[in-house]
Design an enzyme around this catalytic site. Structure first.
Site, PDB file in Angstrom:
ATOM      1  CB  ALA A  82      -7.608   5.018 -37.977  1.00 42.98           C
ATOM      2  CB  ALA A 122     -11.751   1.467 -37.471  1.00 48.10           C
ATOM      3  CE1 TYR A 123      -8.782   5.168 -41.610  1.00 45.40           C
ATOM      4  CE2 TYR A 123      -6.407   5.381 -41.420  1.00 45.40           C
ATOM      5  CZ  TYR A 123      -7.657   5.957 -41.573  1.00 45.40           C
ATOM      6  OH  TYR A 123      -7.761   7.319 -41.686  1.00 45.40           O
ATOM      7  N   GLY A 124      -9.171  -1.012 -42.192  1.00 48.51           N
ATOM      8  CA  GLY A 124      -9.062  -2.415 -42.588  1.00 48.51           C
ATOM      9  C   GLY A 124      -9.459  -3.374 -41.492  1.00 48.51           C
ATOM     10  N   GLY A 125     -10.271  -2.925 -40.530  1.00 50.86           N
ATOM     11  CA  GLY A 125     -10.644  -3.792 -39.433  1.00 50.86           C
ATOM     12  C   GLY A 125      -9.464  -4.203 -38.571  1.00 50.86           C
TER      13      GLY A 125
END
Length: 321
Positions: A60, A62-65
């Site tokens: 995604a 947003a995973y881990g910014g």
């Protein structure tokens, strides 16, 4: 590894997909950006998955910014690989609570960021990460339809949705001539069977692929959590316990004890049997496994060799309330 077609798309997915939600963080939670697996650890997991025959990477924006997508892109370039790529949109890549949702302008902006980080011109699957009650669904679907027609996205899907959302989405797509949702990603495991009542039957009736995530219920189906003992350091119950606190119950522990015995009788461990239970469902396309190390991929690989009859599936499901 066996592959199955995803819904009505031309995609064929390995029965195990690699969930990359812990690359550089713990999911989309801003407080964990920069934690989770390091870049080197992510590369090791990606290498191991590829060697096992996994052809699908699930992430995604947003995973881990943004780290998850960036590291996947770096791995693809370094190894010269071509994988089926699935990413999602809803949460903020920068942890800004005001920057979220599925408005048209935001979707069109976010896909460009994902393509840049992944280093590709097109993703195979683009999923809404969760419903957005503040944006009309028709607006969201129109934006996704434009992305498919522009060649930036192969197929669209949805995660964390219920039957009502899917019914509305398919109705709008049919009426407006939009491309339709072709796959669903929801939580599903022996300890979370909510999708069985409505979502899975809907997917089966309409030819949608189904890809369960959290197949081990945050580690509960590995046997790592024990009655009366504190959770292991670094486990989900120490980092993000909220989705699982209801499992700290004596009836669940009794079921886990019996599941351990059932696995031992078959000569496998608990996570192998739990994943095999999912794979044996006729409407499950691929199971999204999110291991923290290459060794934790092994139960998923072993599960491919475990056959369960419908009666055996029912027997295992009956272990838990």
């Amino acid at each position: 590894m066996e592959r199955r077609p995803l819904g009505r798309t031309a995609l064929e997915l390995s029965r195990i997909g690699l969930g990359c939600g812990n690359f550089g963080g713990i999911g989309s939670a801003p407080q964990f950006f920069g934690q989770g697996e390091s870049r080197e650890e992510a590369f090791a997991l990606l290498d191991s998955a590829f060697e096992l025959g996994v052809n699908c990477l699930d992430t995604a924006d947003a995973y881990g910014g943004g780290r998850s997508e960036s590291w996947i892109g770096a791995w693809l370039r370094a190894r010269g690989r071509r994988m089926v790529l699935s990413t999602k949109v809803f949460h903020s890549v920068h942890g800004d609570p005001a920057d979220r949702g599925l408005a048209r302008e935001r979707i069109l902006r976010q896909i460009d960021g994902s393509l840049l980080r992944l280093g590709v011109e097109r993703v195979d699957m683009y999923l809404v990460h969760e419903p957005d009650p503040e944006t009309p669904l028709e607006e969201t679907l129109a934006a996704l339809d434009d992305l498919v027609r522009a060649g930036k996205v192969g197929a669209i899907g949805a995660s964390n949705v219920d039957r009502a959302w899917l019914e509305e989405a398919l109705t709008i797509s049919t009426r407006e001539g939009f491309v339709r949702v072709e796959c669903v990603q929801n939580s599903y495991s022996l300890l979370d069977r909510e999708v069985e009542s409505e979502v899975l039957p809907f997917c089966a009736a309409h030819g949608l692929g189904f890809m369960p995530f959290s197949p081990l219920a945050g580690g509960w189906l590995t046997g790592k959590y024990r009655r009366g003992e504190p959770p292991p350091p670094g486990s989900r119950m120490t980092l993000r316990p909220e989705p699982y606190v209801q499992l700290d119950d004596d009836a669940i522990y009794r079921g886990l004890d019996t599941l351990h015995e059932a696995a031992a009788r078959r000569g496998v461990d608990m996570p192998t049997l739990a994943i095999a239970w999912l794979l044996s469902h006729p409407h499950v396309t691929a199971v999204i496994a999110g291991p923290r190390s290459p060794e934790q991929l092994e139960p998923a690989a072993r599960a491919l060799d475990v056959s369960l009859s419908p009666s055996e599936r029912d027997e295992l499901a009956s272990l838990f309330p």
